[in-house]
Design a protein around this motif. Structure first.
Motif, PDB file in Angstrom:
ATOM      1  N   SER A  62     -21.050  15.172 -34.522  1.00 37.41           N
ATOM      2  CA  SER A  62     -22.016  14.755 -33.500  1.00 37.41           C
ATOM      3  C   SER A  62     -21.908  15.634 -32.259  1.00 37.41           C
ATOM      4  N   ARG A  63     -22.941  15.612 -31.450  1.00 38.19           N
ATOM      5  CA  ARG A  63     -22.961  16.356 -30.184  1.00 38.19           C
ATOM      6  C   ARG A  63     -21.893  15.816 -29.231  1.00 38.19           C
ATOM      7  N   GLU A  64     -21.735  14.502 -29.200  1.00 42.33           N
ATOM      8  CA  GLU A  64     -20.752  13.889 -28.306  1.00 42.33           C
ATOM      9  C   GLU A  64     -19.335  14.358 -28.631  1.00 42.33           C
ATOM     10  N   GLU A  65     -19.005  14.424 -29.912  1.00 43.32           N
ATOM     11  CA  GLU A  65     -17.674  14.887 -30.302  1.00 43.32           C
ATOM     12  C   GLU A  65     -17.501  16.365 -29.969  1.00 43.32           C
ATOM     13  N   ALA A  66     -18.553  17.140 -30.134  1.00 47.60           N
ATOM     14  CA  ALA A  66     -18.483  18.566 -29.783  1.00 47.60           C
ATOM     15  C   ALA A  66     -18.265  18.734 -28.288  1.00 47.60           C
ATOM     16  N   GLU A  67     -19.040  18.027 -27.493  1.00 52.54           N
ATOM     17  CA  GLU A  67     -18.929  18.162 -26.044  1.00 52.54           C
ATOM     18  C   GLU A  67     -17.554  17.728 -25.533  1.00 52.54           C
ATOM     19  N   ALA A  68     -16.883  16.855 -26.273  1.00 43.80           N
ATOM     20  CA  ALA A  68     -15.543  16.420 -25.873  1.00 43.80           C
ATOM     21  C   ALA A  68     -14.541  17.576 -25.922  1.00 43.80           C
ATOM     22  N   LEU A  69     -14.828  18.603 -26.708  1.00 49.69           N
ATOM     23  CA  LEU A  69     -13.935  19.765 -26.786  1.00 49.69           C
ATOM     24  C   LEU A  69     -14.214  20.772 -25.682  1.00 49.69           C
ATOM     25  N   TYR A  70     -15.490  21.011 -25.409  1.00 47.10           N
ATOM     26  CA  TYR A  70     -15.868  22.103 -24.506  1.00 47.10           C
ATOM     27  C   TYR A  70     -15.795  21.669 -23.043  1.00 47.10           C
ATOM     28  N   THR A  71     -14.610  21.300 -22.624  1.00 50.98           N
ATOM     29  CA  THR A  71     -14.350  20.838 -21.268  1.00 50.98           C
ATOM     30  C   THR A  71     -14.071  22.015 -20.340  1.00 50.98           C
ATOM     31  N   ASN A  72     -13.921  21.726 -19.064  1.00 53.34           N
ATOM     32  CA  ASN A  72     -13.534  22.771 -18.118  1.00 53.34           C
ATOM     33  C   ASN A  72     -12.172  23.356 -18.485  1.00 53.34           C
ATOM     34  N   ALA A  73     -11.269  22.513 -19.002  1.00 56.76           N
ATOM     35  CA  ALA A  73      -9.944  22.996 -19.409  1.00 56.76           C
ATOM     36  C   ALA A  73     -10.073  23.972 -20.585  1.00 56.76           C
ATOM     37  N   TRP A  74     -10.939  23.660 -21.546  1.00 56.78           N
ATOM     38  CA  TRP A  74     -11.157  24.555 -22.684  1.00 56.78           C
ATOM     39  C   TRP A  74     -11.741  25.881 -22.209  1.00 56.78           C
ATOM     40  N   ARG A  75     -12.738  25.811 -21.320  1.00 58.30           N
ATOM     41  CA  ARG A  75     -13.364  27.023 -20.786  1.00 58.30           C
ATOM     42  C   ARG A  75     -12.337  27.880 -20.030  1.00 58.30           C
ATOM     43  N   ALA A  76     -11.452  27.219 -19.267  1.00 61.21           N
ATOM     44  CA  ALA A  76     -10.411  27.949 -18.528  1.00 61.21           C
ATOM     45  C   ALA A  76      -9.437  28.610 -19.494  1.00 61.21           C
ATOM     46  N   PHE A  77      -9.084  27.901 -20.594  1.00 58.22           N
ATOM     47  CA  PHE A  77      -8.188  28.466 -21.614  1.00 58.22           C
ATOM     48  C   PHE A  77      -8.806  29.729 -22.208  1.00 58.22           C
ATOM     49  N   VAL A  78     -10.086  29.656 -22.585  1.00 59.10           N
ATOM     50  CA  VAL A  78     -10.760  30.814 -23.174  1.00 59.10           C
ATOM     51  C   VAL A  78     -10.810  31.964 -22.175  1.00 59.10           C
ATOM     52  N   ALA A  79     -11.157  31.657 -20.939  1.00 60.94           N
ATOM     53  CA  ALA A  79     -11.248  32.701 -19.918  1.00 60.94           C
ATOM     54  C   ALA A  79      -9.897  33.382 -19.697  1.00 60.94           C
ATOM     55  N   GLU A  80      -8.831  32.592 -19.703  1.00 63.19           N
ATOM     56  CA  GLU A  80      -7.496  33.167 -19.516  1.00 63.19           C
ATOM     57  C   GLU A  80      -7.063  33.967 -20.747  1.00 63.19           C
ATOM     58  N   LYS A  81      -7.322  33.430 -21.928  1.00 67.03           N
ATOM     59  CA  LYS A  81      -6.884  34.065 -23.174  1.00 67.03           C
ATOM     60  C   LYS A  81      -7.629  35.384 -23.437  1.00 67.03           C
ATOM     61  N   TYR A  82      -8.959  35.372 -23.193  1.00 69.88           N
ATOM     62  CA  TYR A  82      -9.776  36.508 -23.574  1.00 69.88           C
ATOM     63  C   TYR A  82     -10.324  37.310 -22.386  1.00 69.88           C
ATOM     64  N   GLY A  83     -10.093  36.824 -21.176  1.00 70.07           N
ATOM     65  CA  GLY A  83     -10.518  37.563 -20.000  1.00 70.07           C
ATOM     66  C   GLY A  83     -12.001  37.495 -19.701  1.00 70.07           C
TER      67      GLY A  83
END
Length: 105
Positions: free
Chosen positions: A58-79
């Protein structure tokens, strides 16, 4: 079902071998995520863009992953900052499981 596609332009291109090493390092964090059926890590042919293709319940379950913390992790990991695009997926063909999956009408 929902497909989410994530993408991020890398500061410098990487090889498939490098991507495999990095992706294997983060893959365990996606095991057991509620509502996530599958994740495919992807790398463009030129090695300049990476991301993922996710199949969600579901969209709700997907959105539960793509949080600000997830975005920060990706930004830090991949620049770089990731983008996330959602698509409805009313029918999925799974040749490995020999199934056709469909959302309820």
């Amino acid at each position: 079902m929902i497909i989410a596609m994530t993408a991020f332009k890398l500061p410098q291109p990487i090889t498939t071998k490098e991507a495999r090493r990095v992706f294997l390092g983060t893959a365990p964090t996606y095991q057991g995520v509620p509502g996530l059926f599958k994740k495919h890590y992807v790398l463009s042919e030129d090695g300049g863009t990476a991301g993922g293709v996710y199949l969600w319940n579901s969209r709700e379950e997907a959105e539960a992953l793509y949080t600000n913390a997830w975005r920060a992790f990706v930004a830090e990991k991949y620049g770089t900052e990731p983008t996330v695009t959602f698509f409805d997926s009313p029918v999925t063909v799974d040749n490995l499981a020999q199934q056709v999956l469909a959302d309820e009408a």
